[in-house]
Design a protein around this motif. Sequence first.
Motif, mmCIF file in Angstrom:
data_model
loop_
_atom_site.group_PDB
_atom_site.id
_atom_site.type_symbol
_atom_site.label_atom_id
_atom_site.label_comp_id
_atom_site.label_asym_id
_atom_site.label_seq_id
_atom_site.Cartn_x
_atom_site.Cartn_y
_atom_site.Cartn_z
ATOM 1 N N LYS A 139 0.817 -1.221 0.000
ATOM 2 C CA LYS A 139 0.000 0.000 0.000
ATOM 3 C C LYS A 139 0.847 1.265 0.000
ATOM 4 O O LYS A 139 0.561 2.219 -0.704
ATOM 5 C CB LYS A 139 -0.913 0.015 1.224
ATOM 6 N N MET A 140 1.899 1.275 0.821
ATOM 7 C CA MET A 140 2.708 2.481 0.963
ATOM 8 C C MET A 140 4.003 2.125 1.676
ATOM 9 O O MET A 140 4.196 0.979 2.092
ATOM 10 C CB MET A 140 1.965 3.548 1.774
ATOM 11 N N GLY A 141 4.900 3.095 1.801
ATOM 12 C CA GLY A 141 6.159 2.838 2.482
ATOM 13 C C GLY A 141 6.748 4.088 3.104
ATOM 14 O O GLY A 141 6.522 5.202 2.637
ATOM 15 N N HIS A 142 7.489 3.893 4.188
ATOM 16 C CA HIS A 142 8.280 4.943 4.827
ATOM 17 C C HIS A 142 9.757 4.684 4.518
ATOM 18 O O HIS A 142 10.134 3.601 4.057
ATOM 19 C CB HIS A 142 8.074 4.928 6.345
ATOM 20 N N LEU A 143 10.579 5.669 4.817
ATOM 21 C CA LEU A 143 12.019 5.504 4.634
ATOM 22 C C LEU A 143 12.680 4.868 5.843
ATOM 23 O O LEU A 143 13.877 4.589 5.811
ATOM 24 C CB LEU A 143 12.670 6.865 4.332
ATOM 25 N N ALA A 148 4.090 2.196 14.469
ATOM 26 C CA ALA A 148 2.691 2.234 14.865
ATOM 27 C C ALA A 148 1.829 2.584 13.662
ATOM 28 O O ALA A 148 2.240 3.367 12.799
ATOM 29 C CB ALA A 148 2.468 3.254 15.987
ATOM 30 N N VAL A 149 0.653 1.978 13.612
ATOM 31 C CA VAL A 149 -0.296 2.267 12.536
ATOM 32 C C VAL A 149 -1.698 2.249 13.121
ATOM 33 O O VAL A 149 -2.017 1.438 13.994
ATOM 34 C CB VAL A 149 -0.164 1.238 11.379
ATOM 35 N N ALA A 161 3.364 5.905 11.862
ATOM 36 C CA ALA A 161 4.447 6.612 12.560
ATOM 37 C C ALA A 161 5.711 5.778 12.470
ATOM 38 O O ALA A 161 5.656 4.548 12.487
ATOM 39 C CB ALA A 161 4.082 6.862 14.019
ATOM 40 N N ASP A 162 6.857 6.439 12.376
ATOM 41 C CA ASP A 162 8.100 5.702 12.166
ATOM 42 C C ASP A 162 9.172 6.075 13.184
ATOM 43 O O ASP A 162 8.966 6.897 14.076
ATOM 44 C CB ASP A 162 8.617 5.885 10.734
ATOM 45 N N ARG A 163 10.303 5.453 12.987
ATOM 46 C CA ARG A 163 11.436 5.640 13.902
ATOM 47 C C ARG A 163 12.040 7.032 13.773
ATOM 48 O O ARG A 163 12.696 7.523 14.696
ATOM 49 C CB ARG A 163 12.496 4.568 13.611
ATOM 50 N N ASP A 164 11.837 7.684 12.634
ATOM 51 C CA ASP A 164 12.419 9.002 12.386
ATOM 52 C C ASP A 164 11.482 10.140 12.769
ATOM 53 O O ASP A 164 11.477 11.196 12.124
ATOM 54 C CB ASP A 164 12.806 9.126 10.908
ATOM 55 N N GLU A 165 10.660 9.912 13.786
ATOM 56 C CA GLU A 165 9.809 10.930 14.417
ATOM 57 C C GLU A 165 8.640 11.401 13.557
ATOM 58 O O GLU A 165 7.929 12.329 13.934
ATOM 59 C CB GLU A 165 10.625 12.183 14.847
ATOM 60 N N LYS A 166 8.414 10.831 12.386
ATOM 61 C CA LYS A 166 7.366 11.315 11.492
ATOM 62 C C LYS A 166 6.044 10.578 11.730
ATOM 63 O O LYS A 166 6.029 9.367 11.919
ATOM 64 C CB LYS A 166 7.767 11.140 10.025
#
Length: 414
Positions: A139-143, A148-149, A161-166
């Motif tokens: 569906k999608m991806g983060h860098l 958390a979703v 939400a990711d490890r890089d605070e976004k």
Amino acid sequence: MAITAVSGEWLLLACDTKFIAAHFKEDTQPFVFDCSTAKKREENPTVDGTSVGGATESDKILALTVSRSGKLVALTDDSKRLVLFQYEHSWQHVSTRWLVRRGTSLVFSKGEDEVLVADKSGDVYSFSVIQREKEGNLKMGHLSMVLAVTMSTNGNYLITADRDEKIRVSHLRSPYNIQSFCLGHTEFVSSLLVPSGDLHWLLSGSGDGTVKLWEYKTGQNLQSLDLNNLEDSLVPKLESQRNVTVCNITCSPDGCYVAVQCDSISKIQFFLLNQGSEEKKLVPHSRLHLPQCPLAITFDLEGRLWVLMDSCETLLQIYTLEESSWKCEADNTELKRVTEALKPHWQTLSATSRKTSRFEHLHKTTFDNRTVYMEKKQQRLEEQQQKRKIEQENNGKKKKRDVENCKSFVTHMN
């Protein structure tokens, strides 16, 4: 790691390799599913628990989610399984599918026709609930790793939400279309919660020790509360080497009370969520002091807080709001019933509680490269100055010898 949730009149527990569902209204046998005895992937054989690629697979449950109706439960484990359960008069295991990488968080869609799974590489896959053997679609991806979703109450937005605070808010049907970013945390975002109601609010917790309230459609930060700076801080400043880590945020069914659990802290912070307030929307309410660090917490449909404890004597505790404070119900029939159902699995729970923090490796490690560079630069300058000084001294001695030799030659000629 332990995870608790409530599905109707069932308390759900995931710990180590076991998923357990215990009924707290009736004396029935609990439903138990052990991932260590579950179906193995044929095309990815293992030897002594190690896959062909060399990574150790422990079958430990990594994430669990319950659908809004409470009739569906999905979990992921360390062996890259996605396991689906359904409740129809009794709990049943209905399918096992395989992930590309280990899952970190998952959520059901509002229509409960798909389950979305985030993995350690930062990708989010969609798996059909109806077509239970169908593989997942990207569906999608983060860098970076997605931790958390969750889903908006209207089911239109997927929030990750990711490890890089976004924190990213995407349209569910076209995730490449980003609605907004919620930016402001300074460490990894470990927990997301959309409280009940339709105010487009989002709560987030982080490794920076803060709980933030957002208007997720615009990405506006409505409020930020630092758990380290509240009165009667969770951890004394002299004992804390870094900020506390928020590991779980849960909300009462009416959306009024929010409970925040922090990693390795024997206290639970409660907030009052004022949905009609224009000023202070998230107000510190009270703090619950526990005899041990809680393993997991969850609200039931009656608004009671269930706390899973690291103790064989008091495995579970129930807290009810009475006169603006949370009181422990020690003599509770439902509590005794569920405790007796879970006690045979205490060894599994005890092993889970002895594990190191799952957040420890997620904190940023800073390196002071500038100080090291300046020290080396100063050292080079001192070495160059010393070298020039030695060269000047040698040149002075050479000139002195040349003058003396010249005088000696003139004297000899005369």
